[in-house]
Design an enzyme around this catalytic site. Structure first.
Site, PDB file in Angstrom:
ATOM      1  N   THR A  12       0.824  -1.215   0.000  1.00  0.00           N
ATOM      2  CA  THR A  12       0.000   0.000   0.000  1.00  0.00           C
ATOM      3  C   THR A  12       0.855   1.261   0.000  1.00  0.00           C
ATOM      4  O   THR A  12       0.666   2.159  -0.824  1.00  0.00           O
ATOM      5  CB  THR A  12      -0.927  -0.003   1.221  1.00  0.00           C
ATOM      6  OG1 THR A  12      -1.762  -1.159   1.164  1.00  0.00           O
ATOM      7  CG2 THR A  12      -1.800   1.244   1.235  1.00  0.00           C
ATOM      8  N   ASP A 198       0.922  -0.865  18.773  1.00  0.00           N
ATOM      9  CA  ASP A 198       1.253   0.093  17.722  1.00  0.00           C
ATOM     10  C   ASP A 198       1.506   1.477  18.315  1.00  0.00           C
ATOM     11  O   ASP A 198       2.490   2.149  17.984  1.00  0.00           O
ATOM     12  CB  ASP A 198       0.118   0.135  16.702  1.00  0.00           C
ATOM     13  CG  ASP A 198       0.321   1.196  15.636  1.00  0.00           C
ATOM     14  OD1 ASP A 198       1.053   0.935  14.667  1.00  0.00           O
ATOM     15  OD2 ASP A 198      -0.266   2.290  15.772  1.00  0.00           O
ATOM     16  N   LYS A 202       5.073   3.896  18.616  1.00  0.00           N
ATOM     17  CA  LYS A 202       5.149   5.286  18.164  1.00  0.00           C
ATOM     18  C   LYS A 202       5.556   6.236  19.287  1.00  0.00           C
ATOM     19  O   LYS A 202       6.366   7.151  19.069  1.00  0.00           O
ATOM     20  CB  LYS A 202       3.800   5.699  17.562  1.00  0.00           C
ATOM     21  CG  LYS A 202       3.458   4.941  16.282  1.00  0.00           C
ATOM     22  CD  LYS A 202       2.038   5.218  15.833  1.00  0.00           C
ATOM     23  CE  LYS A 202       1.697   4.445  14.569  1.00  0.00           C
ATOM     24  NZ  LYS A 202       0.273   4.626  14.175  1.00  0.00           N
TER      25      LYS A 202
END
Length: 434
Positions: A12, A198, A202
């Site tokens: 993607t 996730d 970050k």
């Protein structure tokens, strides 16, 4: 001057990057000088929406890294390996790297940064956090004159979409998760998103940039939203809050030896409705930076997807290309753009951190229960902001407590005493509150 780009991955994001490089018209003129030289893919026969010269494609990513026509290696494969090894191989070959790989940078960022500094090349990571939101470079450069007090944000679009719909529609977690998967907002295995991993990747990256030193990713306290009940989202709304999965990094001062002490965490949080982060809904992300002297600065926008992430990747490519064009490799590294570590950081013991808390208890509907709960809090010097009884029926009740800021160890001690009360049937929910 033509600058050769080697692309590791054509999924993607990789396809989005290739599309930008293939259509430079109307963009910054430097884009026209970028040439896609080699592209590593898993399957040469797979049909792709973007037509590329088959001669560019290879199933050997190391061939991309070592191609003499490639000046900048772009890693958008994801995962820890072989991505880490390929990044280090590119650095060893004297090539700068652009990556969107938050997992690699969160766990191996210091190793990679040290290798890049030793070899005199850049590793840029704007796309690793926040998709199209420019946050990495501002933390490195624009906010460099500030003492950063706190970085907090909504940095996972999947969980924010789920929580937004739970709040707006009263929908159940499982129902909205299934919809998110059907819409492509959540993976078939959503654990990395909904369990907070996730977001923890970050915030580890952001903390390292904001405070000048790496933090141990595996030590970040992390709680997701999979256990969150619609009832708590509803009660929060009635009490003037929105529930968000927040990632937070804040300074707790410095040790005598100059080591920065940090409280870094990820968890569902009740956010007051008048707070800037409360109005961030759907799949959008937002990062709030609080510093001295700038005050509060918020970065908001789409946090994922081909377009936003590819935009960030190409922005990093242009940064490197611009430096090559002006000064060439002999000009040396820009210390702000490279942003190496400049001090030691450590995570504080979670027990000594201070927070406000939301607590939902299932109790008997008897006189004196609230008083006994209050006494347990009082013994640990936990100050109560509000205590409300909801849904009393059939001899049972739900009691919701919001505390003032308190040391975590004291709150947990009070909670243990409360859970042992005969009238308390269950501690049904325990969340943090801004």
């Amino acid at each position: 001057m033509t600058i050769g780009i080697g692309l590791l991955g054509l999924g993607t994001v990789g396809a989005g990057v290739a599309a930008i490089l293939s259509a430079p018209a109307g963009r910054h003129p430097l884009v026209d000088q970028l040439r896609l030289q080699r592209v590593a893919v898993r399957d040469l026969s797979r049909p792709r929406p973007l037509e590329l010269d088959p001669a560019l494609l290879t199933t050997d990513p190391e061939a991309v890294v070592q191609d003499p026509a490639v000046d900048i290696v772009v890693e958008v494969m994801g995962g820890l390996e072989p991505a880490r090894s390929l990044i280090l191989s590119a650095i060893a070959a004297g090539k700068s790297v652009v990556t969107a790989n938050k997992a690699v940078i969160a766990r191996h960022g210091q190793e990679i940064a040290a290798a890049a500094a030793a070899r005199g090349v850049y590793v840029l990571i704007e796309a690793a956090v926040g998709g199209g939101i420019p946050i990495i470079e501002p933390l490195k450069q624009s906010l460099g004159a500030n003492r950063i007090q706190r970085v907090s944000g909504i940095i996972n679009g999947t969980t924010n979409y789920i929580l937004t719909r739970m709040a707006d529609e009263g929908a159940l977690y499982g129902t909205v998760l299934a919809d998110a998967q059907a819409l492509g907002y959540a993976e078939a295995d959503p654990a990395a998103d909904v369990e907070g991993g996730d977001a923890a990747d970050k915030i580890a990256i952001l903390a390292g940039l904001a405070y000048g030193g790496g933090v141990e990713r595996s030590a970040i306290p992390t709680e997701g939203i999979s256990g969150l009940q619609a009832r708590d989202v509803s009660y929060a709304d009635q009490l003037g809050f929105r529930v968000k999965l927040l990632a937070v990094a804040q300074s707790e001062g410095t040790d005598p030896d100059g080591t920065e002490q940090l409280d870094v965490r990820v968890h569902p949080t009740l956010v007051p409705k008048d707070h800037p982060l409360a109005g961030v809904n759907g799949v959008n992300n937002a990062i709030l930076v609080e510093g001295d002297p700038v005050g509060r600065v918020m970065f908001y926008g789409p946090g994922a997807g081909a377009g936003p992430t590819a935009s960030a990747v190409v922005a990093d490519i242009l940064n490197i290309a611009g430096i090559r064009q002006v000064g060439g490799p002999s000009a040396g590294l820009d210390p702000l753009l490279a942003a190496g570590s400049w001090r030691r950081c450590r995570l504080v013991d979670p027990a000594v951190t201070r927070h406000r808390n939301y607590l939902r208890l299932q109790t008997t509907d008897q006189a004196g229960v609230i008083g006994r709960i209050g006494s347990c809090f009082g013994q640990e010097e936990v100050s109560i902001q509000s205590i409300v009884q909801f849904q009393a029926s059939g001899g049972e009740a739900e009691i919701v407590v919001i505390t003032h800021e308190v040391q975590e160890a004291r709150f947990r001690a009070a909670l243990t005493a409360i859970a042992a009360l005969p009238d308390v049937k269950a501690v049904a929910a325990c969340l943090r509150t801004l």
